[in-house]
Enzyme design. Structure first.
Site, short mmCIF file in Angstrom:
data_model
loop_
_atom_site.label_atom_id
_atom_site.label_comp_id
_atom_site.label_asym_id
_atom_site.label_seq_id
_atom_site.Cartn_x
_atom_site.Cartn_y
_atom_site.Cartn_z
N SER A 185 0.85 -1.19 0.00
CA SER A 185 0.00 0.00 0.00
C SER A 185 0.89 1.25 0.00
O SER A 185 1.68 1.44 -0.91
CB SER A 185 -0.94 -0.05 1.21
OG SER A 185 -1.92 0.94 1.10
N ASP A 409 -8.70 -5.55 -5.13
CA ASP A 409 -8.26 -4.54 -4.15
C ASP A 409 -9.30 -3.43 -4.06
O ASP A 409 -9.53 -2.71 -5.03
CB ASP A 409 -6.90 -3.98 -4.57
CG ASP A 409 -6.27 -3.06 -3.52
OD1 ASP A 409 -7.03 -2.37 -2.81
OD2 ASP A 409 -5.04 -3.04 -3.41
N HIS A 449 -6.89 -5.82 -0.50
CA HIS A 449 -5.84 -4.83 -0.33
C HIS A 449 -4.72 -5.42 0.53
O HIS A 449 -4.86 -5.51 1.75
CB HIS A 449 -6.40 -3.56 0.31
CG HIS A 449 -5.40 -2.44 0.34
ND1 HIS A 449 -4.84 -1.93 -0.80
CD2 HIS A 449 -4.86 -1.76 1.37
CE1 HIS A 449 -3.99 -0.96 -0.46
NE2 HIS A 449 -3.98 -0.85 0.85
#
Ligand SMILES: *[C@@H]1O[C@H](CO)[C@@H](O)[C@H](O)[C@H]1NC(C)=O
Ligand SMILES: *[C@@H]1O[C@H](CO)[C@@H](O)[C@H](O)[C@H]1NC(C)=O
Ligand SMILES: *[C@@H]1O[C@H](CO)[C@@H](O)[C@H](O)[C@H]1NC(C)=O
Ligand SMILES: *[C@@H]1O[C@H](CO)[C@@H](O)[C@H](O)[C@H]1NC(C)=O
Ligand SMILES: *[C@@H]1O[C@H](CO)[C@@H](O)[C@H](O)[C@H]1NC(C)=O
Ligand SMILES: *[C@@H]1O[C@H](CO)[C@@H](O)[C@H](O)[C@H]1NC(C)=O
Ligand SMILES: *[C@@H]1O[C@H](CO)[C@@H](O)[C@H](O)[C@H]1NC(C)=O
Ligand SMILES: [Ca+2]
Length: 531
Positions: A185, A409, A449
């Site tokens: 991320s 995601d 994610h």
């Protein structure tokens, strides 16, 4: 397919005799008083004889953790300027394989990543994780602190590498043979930024779900909520009463319709859309028909249909230039999707605008638009955009870049990682076959994610203790990168596990994941690529 248990027999032959040579606990405690590193203060050093509960109380992301390896835990602060400092923890395992790993952060944080410290040391890396220059998960520390922004956008990971390696040298008496970075991320963006700005820092980098092109990303994510009526980061109340708002119950109907339209495109009805970029989602199928009540849980009003159309349409400037990919069809089903579609203006975007771009405390987000995104781009706080395809220096020093991105995601579209790959390809003038020698992007169908989702989502990406199911370089991105950096064996594929015995091969872009009636295979433009 050869399974290569590389860590069991380190090809560097560097299994440290450290633990036998000296009492590590005494040596660890001594660090506190004896070690002198530039700009750095050792705040604490404590030896942990594993397995033991690790106290993370007082940290901004406190987690319950039982350390996996006996290690020396060092807490330090590195002054980066007169008005900024990076707090960090280095975990130095007794059984050390000669490798160093810097770790990344998440969101706008701000917190030492304890699960990743534990994971890296369980694989016998000496690891360091930092607070990225500020404590906590909000952007408030950026207000009127440009150097804190600089730590966040590029410098924290650099000092983590510089000081971390010196600490390793001081503790083990030898510098690390190879240095790695792993993050997801925001951490994926940090890894990309490290490769661009400080190509010497790491031999190998794992960039998971990277938030590259961060100004546009944050602008886009703000707009997504805005499409359904979000105006304030503090309350969902305005959105919930807006005719544009799409309540949670309707999202279930939307996800069901997306799957109805696109699940079968890959030939398998498994709830996973293997290639979401192939999904031409006909939003109008959800429009309430004549005579159908417009406030139901199964159909959308005309205003809601337009909001949904915006969400699933790539973001373009007034002149038609692509600014950012669309929201990923299918990803809305992930619980994290609520962060964007809950009705409050996405806090990441709000904090970036008010505290970072504008340097003000109060801002009205009710007319958030393309103009704000253009402003983000123009100001580009801390030079953090991370949108540059020139990885030539990193390539020239022999660096290896392993990226992965979940195709489900709910926060950052995997399409953006394809875009980054294509940018590097066009900037360097390399076709994918040439990029392959230092940059590989693995797209993982079903993965949310960084972690979670549907199917074979476990690829040794760390983050959650106990989710590394198969410790070999075929199944584990960390070990695959080690093989690539140290043995020149590049990963063709990564095999994911679902934790219950099922596996699926994950392909590297631009190859496609294709069901051939017996198994998933990776196919390139010129036909089948056999594993
Ligand atoms: C770091 O900065 C703090 C506060 O400005 C100062 O007290 C400390 O001496 C500095 N430490 C080093 C090692 O420069
Ligand atoms: C960790 O703490 C828990 C709760 O206090 C305790 O039950 C457990 O035995 C501890 N584990 C270890 C390895 O010390
Ligand atoms: C120490 O900090 C100064 C700025 O305060 C910086 O110029 C210097 O590069 C830093 N040294 C290291 C090793 O980071
Ligand atoms: C941020 O705003 C404050 C208050 O207006 C001002 O004093 C300060 O100079 C600004 N800082 C920057 C870096 O622009
Ligand atoms: C719902 O809206 C559609 C499109 O505006 C309309 O055709 C339909 O008659 C409406 N249904 C009701 C019950 O008002
Ligand atoms: C938002 O736009 C509306 C309509 O143009 C305008 O009346 C309002 O003042 C604007 N609000 C802000 C905070 O700029
Ligand atoms: C893989 O390594 C982890 C430590 O990272 C360990 O907890 C786990 O049990 C190992 N799994 C297997 C299947 O060996
Ligand atoms: Ca499917």
């Amino acid at each position: 397919m050869a399974h290569r248990p590389i860590l069991a027999a380190s090809i560097l032959g560097l299994l440290s005799t450290f633990a036998r040579a000296a009492d590590p606990s005494l040596k660890c405690l001594a660090l506190k008083n004896t070690l002198q590193l530039e700009n750095t203060t050792i705040l604490d050093a404590a030896y942990i004889a594993a397995p033991a509960n690790v106290s993370t109380a007082g940290s901004c992301q406190s987690v319950a953790l039982v350390s996996a390896a006996p290690l020396c835990r060092v807490y330090l602060v590195i002054n980066t300027t007169a008005t900024s400092a990076v707090h960090a923890e280095a975990w130095l395992p007794d059984t050390w394989y000669g490798r160093f790993m810097g770790l990344g952060n998440g969101g706008l944080g701000g917190c030492i990543n304890y699960p990743d410290l534990d994971y890296a040391t369980s694989l016998h890396f000496a690891a360091i994780g930092s607070d990225n220059g500020h404590d906590g998960q909000t952007g408030l520390p950026f207000l009127d602190h440009p150097e804190v922004i600089n730590d966040f956008t590029f410098r924290a990971i650099h000092v983590e590498a510089v000081i971390g390696k010196q600490l390793v040298q001081a503790y083990y008496g030898t510098p690390p043979a190879k240095s790695y970075f792993s993050g997801c991320s925001s951490g994926g963006r940090q890894g990309t930024q490290a490769a661009l700005r400080y190509p010497e820092d790491f031999d190998g980098i794992i960039a998971g779900a990277p938030a590259t092109d961060v100004n546009r990303y944050l602008g886009w994510v703000g707009l997504l909520g805005h499409y359904i009526g979000a105006t304030s980061p503090d309350t969902a109340a305005d959105a919930i009463t807006s005719p544009k708002f799409i309540p949670p119950t309707l999202w279930s109907a939307i996800s069901a319709e997306i799957l109805r339209q696109c699940d079968g495109l890959d030939g398998v009805y498994d709830g996973i859309i293997t290639e979401p970029d192939d999904c031409v989602f006909n939003v109008d199928a959800l429009r309430c028909g004549a005579g159908q009540a417009n406030e139901t849980e199964t159909c959308l009003t005309p205003v809601q249909v337009e909001a949904l159309r915006n969400i699933y349409t790539p973001l373009r400037s007034a002149s038609g230039e692509l600014l950012y990919p669309r929201y990923t069809p299918g990803a809305e089903a992930d619980p994290f999707g609520g962060v964007i579609f809950g009705g409050a203006f996405v806090i990441l975007a709000a904090d970036w605008e008010r505290y970072t771009v504008l340097n003000i405390t109060e801002h009205d987000f009710s007319n958030f638009s393309l103009h704000d995104i253009a402003l983000f781009d123009a100001v580009n706080p801390g030079g953090g955009a991370t949108w540059d395809g020139d990885l030539s220096a990193f390539r020239a020093r022999g660096g290896k870049f392993l990226s992965y991105h979940g195709r489900r995601d709910p926060l950052i579209p995997s399409t953006n990682s394809k875009r980054m790959y294509d940018l590097v390809s066009s900037t360097l003038g390399f076709p994918p076959s040439a990029l392959d020698d230092f940059y590989r992007l693995f797209l993982v169908p079903g993965l949310g994610h960084c972690f979670g989702g549907l199917g074979a989502t476990l690829i040794g990406q760390g983050q959650i203790p106990g989710t590394n199911f198969v410790n070999d370089s075929v199944h584990n991105v960390v070990l695959a990168l080690v093989d690539w950096v140290e043995g020149g064996i590049a990963p063709d594929t990564i095999v994911g596990s679902d934790g219950q015995g099922a596996e699926r091969v994950h392909c590297r872009y631009p190859m496609r994941s294709v069901w051939d009636e017996k198994a998933w295979v990776c196919e390139d433009d010129e036909g089948r690529y056999s594993l």
